[in-house]
Design an enzyme around this catalytic site. Structure first.
Site, PDB file in Angstrom:
ATOM      1  N   SER A 177       4.743  -6.439  -2.359  1.00  0.00           N
ATOM      2  CA  SER A 177       5.122  -6.539  -0.954  1.00  0.00           C
ATOM      3  C   SER A 177       6.656  -6.475  -0.797  1.00  0.00           C
ATOM      4  O   SER A 177       7.257  -5.475  -1.184  1.00  0.00           O
ATOM      5  CB  SER A 177       4.507  -7.822  -0.377  1.00  0.00           C
ATOM      6  OG  SER A 177       4.705  -7.914   0.992  1.00  0.00           O
TER       7      SER A 177
ATOM      8  N   ASP B 252      -4.665  -2.612   4.865  1.00  0.00           N
ATOM      9  CA  ASP B 252      -3.516  -3.525   4.821  1.00  0.00           C
ATOM     10  C   ASP B 252      -2.942  -3.688   6.231  1.00  0.00           C
ATOM     11  O   ASP B 252      -2.412  -2.731   6.798  1.00  0.00           O
ATOM     12  CB  ASP B 252      -2.454  -2.957   3.862  1.00  0.00           C
ATOM     13  CG  ASP B 252      -1.329  -3.952   3.593  1.00  0.00           C
ATOM     14  OD1 ASP B 252      -1.076  -4.807   4.458  1.00  0.00           O
ATOM     15  OD2 ASP B 252      -0.712  -3.863   2.520  1.00  0.00           O
TER      16      ASP B 252
ATOM     17  N   HIS C   7      -3.593  -6.593   2.092  1.00  0.00           N
ATOM     18  CA  HIS C   7      -2.272  -6.823   1.493  1.00  0.00           C
ATOM     19  C   HIS C   7      -2.468  -7.675   0.244  1.00  0.00           C
ATOM     20  O   HIS C   7      -2.167  -8.864   0.213  1.00  0.00           O
ATOM     21  CB  HIS C   7      -1.405  -7.543   2.526  1.00  0.00           C
ATOM     22  CG  HIS C   7       0.056  -7.391   2.301  1.00  0.00           C
ATOM     23  ND1 HIS C   7       0.724  -6.191   2.441  1.00  0.00           N
ATOM     24  CD2 HIS C   7       1.009  -8.293   1.966  1.00  0.00           C
ATOM     25  CE1 HIS C   7       2.001  -6.366   2.201  1.00  0.00           C
ATOM     26  NE2 HIS C   7       2.205  -7.628   1.902  1.00  0.00           N
TER      27      HIS C   7
END
Ligand code: MLT
Length: 219
Positions: free
Chosen positions: A113, A165, A196
């Site tokens: 991320s 996501d 995610h």
């Protein structure tokens, strides 16, 4: 651009785990928003058993959450800060890997991320630093300010993205893959149906990718 070694690198919170052998790769572990330098240690061990691990903590504080750079809102980054922080991180990595005697010919970033985003910025701004990067739930971090004349032909990149996501739309990962490939990077794109996150089959694919990368001759 070669990163000048940071003089204050010891002030960075970080974990350094030595490699089992001198030939083992070094993984630069870059956590996601709100995590810290311990978060990806198990992932590092799982991806490359015996590798050296260098895991710093992001130095931006967003309401108590550690990050690698400032953002204006979800998905909209302060690109000046991305650039400045990527240079700072490169300086930390140059100094810390030298201090710990870590293998720099096989230095591979592993980011999740926000950590994947700063790793992608490192690739584009310091192409000499990394041999490769595994980018999980990544976006294109420079948002239109990517340098054109960057040669990434010595780099291999694994990008994993979820079609569901809600934080980083998969188009961002596709855009990043395109930006890196157009600059010569050998890019493997792993799409999964999740959000995610880092599903087990993606981890398995990343392990295989990494094993192939570290068994290839160093350039
Ligand atoms: C970012 O801000 O880098 C990405 O949007 C992902 C996140 O950290 O939430």
């Amino acid at each position: 651009m070669n990163a000048p070694k940071s003089r204050d690198w010891q002030q960075w919170e970080h974990v350094a785990v030595p490699a089992d052998t001198a030939q083992a790769p070094t993984l630069l572990l870059l956590h996601g928003t709100g995590a810290d330098e311990r978060d990806l240690l198990d992932l590092g061990h799982a991806l490359a058993p015996g590798a050296a691990l260098l895991s710093p903590r992001g130095r931006v504080d967003e309401n108590g959450a550690n990050r690698w750079f400032r953002r204006l809102r979800e998905g909209v980054f302060d690109v000046d800060d991305v650039v400045a922080r990527a240079h700072e991180l490169a300086g930390f990595v140059a100094a810390a890997t030298e201090h710990y005697g870590m293998n720099r010919d096989r230095l591979i970033a592993v980011g999740f991320s926000n950590g994947a985003n700063i790793a992608a910025a490192l690739l584009l701004l310091h192409p000499e630093l990394l041999r490769g990067a595994a980018l999980f739930a990544a976006a294109a971090p420079l948002q239109g300010r990517e340098p054109e004349h960057v040669d990434l032909s010595a780099a291999s990149v694994f990008i994993a993205a979820g079609t569901a996501d809600p934080i980083t739309p998969i188009d961002q990962a596709r855009l990043l893959a395109d930006q890196l490939s157009r600059r010569g990077a050998h890019t493997q794109f792993a799409q999964h149906p999740g959000g995610h996150t880092l599903p087990p089959d993606v981890l398995t694919a990343a392990r295989t990718w990494l094993a192939q990368l570290v068994s290839a001759p160093a350039t």
